[in-house]
Design a protein around this motif. Structure first.
Motif, PDB file in Angstrom:
ATOM      1  N   PHE A   1       0.703  -1.258  -0.153  1.00 38.78           N
ATOM      2  CA  PHE A   1       0.069   0.085  -0.040  1.00 38.78           C
ATOM      3  C   PHE A   1       0.896   1.350  -0.010  1.00 38.78           C
ATOM      4  O   PHE A   1       0.323   2.431  -0.646  1.00 38.78           O
ATOM      5  N   CYS A   2       2.162   1.208   0.625  1.00 38.37           N
ATOM      6  CA  CYS A   2       2.750   2.382   0.697  1.00 38.37           C
ATOM      7  C   CYS A   2       3.995   2.586  -0.290  1.00 38.37           C
ATOM      8  O   CYS A   2       4.496   1.701  -0.567  1.00 38.37           O
ATOM      9  N   SER A   3       4.248   3.653  -0.565  1.00 41.33           N
ATOM     10  CA  SER A   3       5.561   3.917  -1.394  1.00 41.33           C
ATOM     11  C   SER A   3       6.760   4.021  -0.324  1.00 41.33           C
ATOM     12  O   SER A   3       6.882   4.265   0.896  1.00 41.33           O
ATOM     13  N   VAL A   4       7.972   3.303  -0.687  1.00 33.11           N
ATOM     14  CA  VAL A   4       8.915   3.113   0.101  1.00 33.11           C
ATOM     15  C   VAL A   4       9.910   4.029  -0.340  1.00 33.11           C
ATOM     16  O   VAL A   4      10.647   4.025  -1.681  1.00 33.11           O
ATOM     17  N   ILE A   5      10.475   4.849   0.823  1.00 30.77           N
ATOM     18  CA  ILE A   5      11.638   5.755   0.679  1.00 30.77           C
ATOM     19  C   ILE A   5      12.825   5.291   1.283  1.00 30.77           C
ATOM     20  O   ILE A   5      12.807   5.126   2.579  1.00 30.77           O
ATOM     21  N   LYS A   6      13.863   5.153   0.677  1.00 27.95           N
ATOM     22  CA  LYS A   6      15.072   4.492   1.180  1.00 27.95           C
ATOM     23  C   LYS A   6      15.943   5.800   1.403  1.00 27.95           C
ATOM     24  O   LYS A   6      16.394   6.703   0.515  1.00 27.95           O
TER      25      LYS A   6
ATOM     26  N   PRO B   1      26.595   3.256   3.642  1.00 33.86           N
ATOM     27  CA  PRO B   1      26.703   1.670   3.660  1.00 33.86           C
ATOM     28  C   PRO B   1      25.403   1.086   3.870  1.00 33.86           C
ATOM     29  O   PRO B   1      24.442   1.692   4.620  1.00 33.86           O
ATOM     30  N   ALA B   2      24.960  -0.172   4.051  1.00 40.82           N
ATOM     31  CA  ALA B   2      23.904  -0.856   4.149  1.00 40.82           C
ATOM     32  C   ALA B   2      23.307  -0.657   5.520  1.00 40.82           C
ATOM     33  O   ALA B   2      22.150  -0.359   5.781  1.00 40.82           O
ATOM     34  N   GLU B   3      24.218  -0.657   6.561  1.00 41.73           N
ATOM     35  CA  GLU B   3      23.610  -0.727   7.931  1.00 41.73           C
ATOM     36  C   GLU B   3      23.023   0.694   8.176  1.00 41.73           C
ATOM     37  O   GLU B   3      22.577   0.771   9.428  1.00 41.73           O
ATOM     38  N   LEU B   4      23.407   1.631   7.377  1.00 45.64           N
ATOM     39  CA  LEU B   4      22.967   3.071   7.594  1.00 45.64           C
ATOM     40  C   LEU B   4      21.711   3.329   6.932  1.00 45.64           C
ATOM     41  O   LEU B   4      21.285   4.627   6.960  1.00 45.64           O
ATOM     42  N   GLN B   5      21.399   2.553   6.175  1.00 44.52           N
ATOM     43  CA  GLN B   5      20.022   2.708   5.152  1.00 44.52           C
ATOM     44  C   GLN B   5      18.744   2.326   5.946  1.00 44.52           C
ATOM     45  O   GLN B   5      19.041   1.256   6.884  1.00 44.52           O
ATOM     46  N   GLU B   6      17.697   3.216   5.647  1.00 50.78           N
ATOM     47  CA  GLU B   6      16.586   2.913   6.255  1.00 50.78           C
ATOM     48  C   GLU B   6      15.344   3.113   5.398  1.00 50.78           C
ATOM     49  O   GLU B   6      15.354   3.807   4.315  1.00 50.78           O
TER      50      GLU B   6
END
Length: 428
Positions: free
Chosen positions: A87-92, A98-103
């Motif tokens: 249902f939701c747009s995903v914003i990265k 780095p991968a560990e800092l991505q949300e």
């Protein structure tokens, strides 16, 4: 905890309350769509903050949702049936880091057809409720109330009292057929008068006699159209999703405006009121607001500009920084967090922190380009010190070369104008 401002801020003359047209059920609790957390309907900010920080979920255009409680219940059920990503747009965020800092953050908005249909249905339901209520009030013959300006009592239909106030007291809140929740409307007006508050400029006076004289002399026997607390009492505000009465009327008048000529000679600009950085004081000129801040709070913005050699956009950042810190009840001089803005001001005055500005690196940041309050008139009156400096530099450093007038007589004799005059004289 993080400090979050979840919606644009505005000073009270443009935005007040939660922005919702409905007040019925404000004492109810609203549940989170993803867990058991709940918050009062009257104050949505704690719930929105919970959604953002705990679930990384943002709901767009909260103010355009006619029934927030039903909206949340609907999506709570849907999120148990399917994943939120359906249902939701995903914003990265930090997508290149780095991968560990991505949300991943999730945006729920009316771009999704299901959400759009839900919002429109809730708006339609609200409109039907309002029209039903309005019809009941129009047909009600048991209305009984004393005039808010005199002791005369009226019974029967509400229109009798409203027409009386318009005719006898020159106070009109509009045609009776355009009003809904009339009793609540009159209650709110009566409370203001009981609190010695002018209905138009909303200033407080020491007694009723002074208030009456003020409203009569200043022609303030009317309500302030910019006070959106009154919007819920006018049917026009429920007609179209996301549109105020001003927008609806402007659409109705669009053809008429297109036919008008471009004569703006009789147009008068509305005075812009600037709000003090530290209190609710408003002034119509920048000189007055600067003087007020110097005298009442010992804050001299001009002195800071000179001492710190601030350019225009640095002044903008500084004002926005101070606004934000005080909105979050924090002293900008020592970063001490307090419970209320009044406590912050008492602390800053006692500690002498009013003119104690942090290092420029602390507030000269891109985030403070954006106004803390959208309608902050103080920002429009900041002087462009950069252009002033440039102007001063040009006048002192740029050399000026005089025209060559060493052979002025020869220039006059050889000029084209002189030849034309001679030709004209010989022809005559």
């Amino acid at each position: 905890g993080q400090d979050c401002i979840l919606e644009p801020l505005c000073f009270p003359e443009h935005l007040s309350g939660s922005g919702s047209l409905a007040s019925a059920g404000d004492g109810c609790l609203v549940s989170c769509v993803l867990c058991s957390h709940s918050a009062p309907l009257a104050d949505k900010d704690p719930l929105l903050k919970h959604l953002l920080l705990d679930h990384k979920l943002v709901i767009a255009d909260i103010k355009l949702i006619a029934d927030f409680q039903k909206y949340m219940l609907y999506w709570k059920k849907r999120f148990t049936e399917q994943p939120i990503t359906d249902f939701c747009s995903v914003i990265k965020t930090n997508s290149e880091g780095p991968a560990e800092l991505q949300e991943n953050y999730f945006l729920l908005c009316d771009v999704l057809p299901e959400d759009r249909v839900l919002r429109e249905q809730l708006q339609q339901n609200r409109l039907e409720e309002v029209l039903e209520q309005q019809q009941k009030e129009r047909e009600d013959s048991s209305f009984q109330r004393t005039c808010i300006f005199c002791n005369e009592e009226f019974t029967g239909n509400r229109s009798v009292l409203l027409n009386h106030m318009a005719r006898e007291h020159s106070f009109s809140i509009g045609l009776p057929d355009n009003i809904v929740y009339c009793t609540e409307f009159l209650d709110s007006l009566e409370r203001k008068l009981d609190n010695m508050q002018c209905l138009y400029c909303e200033k407080i006076f020491r007694d009723k006699t002074t208030l009456k004289d003020h409203m009569r002399k200043k022609q303030h026997r009317r309500i302030n159209a910019n006070n959106h607390d009154y919007d819920r009492f006018y049917v026009i505000n429920y007609l179209e999703l996301g549109k105020t009465w001003e927008e609806v009327l402007s659409e109705d008048d669009r053809e008429l405006l297109e036919e008008d000529n471009d004569d703006w000679s009789d147009w008068q600009a509305r005075p812009v009121c600037a709000v003090c950085l530290f209190c609710e004081q408003q002034e119509e000129t920048m000189e007055k607001i600067y003087t007020h801040m110097q005298e009442a709070h010992e804050f001299d913005l001009h002195k800071l500009k000179t001492d710190l050699n601030l350019k225009f956009y640095q002044q903008v950042k500084l004002v926005n920084y101070i606004r934000r810190e005080l909105h979050q009840c924090r002293c900008y001089g020592c970063q001490k967090k307090l419970e209320t803005k009044e406590e912050v001001m008492q602390h800053m005055t006692k500690a002498g922190h009013v003119m104690k500005i942090p290092e420029m690196s602390h507030w000269d940041q891109p985030q403070y380009y954006f106004p803390t309050y959208e309608n902050d008139a103080l920002l429009t009156a900041l002087s462009d010190s950069e252009s002033e400096t440039e102007g001063a530099d040009h006048s002192s450093d740029v050399p000026v070369f005089p025209e060559d007038i060493s052979n002025l007589k020869a220039i006059k004799q050889n000029s084209v104008l002189n030849k034309l005059l001679k030709d004209r004289g010989s022809s005559n």
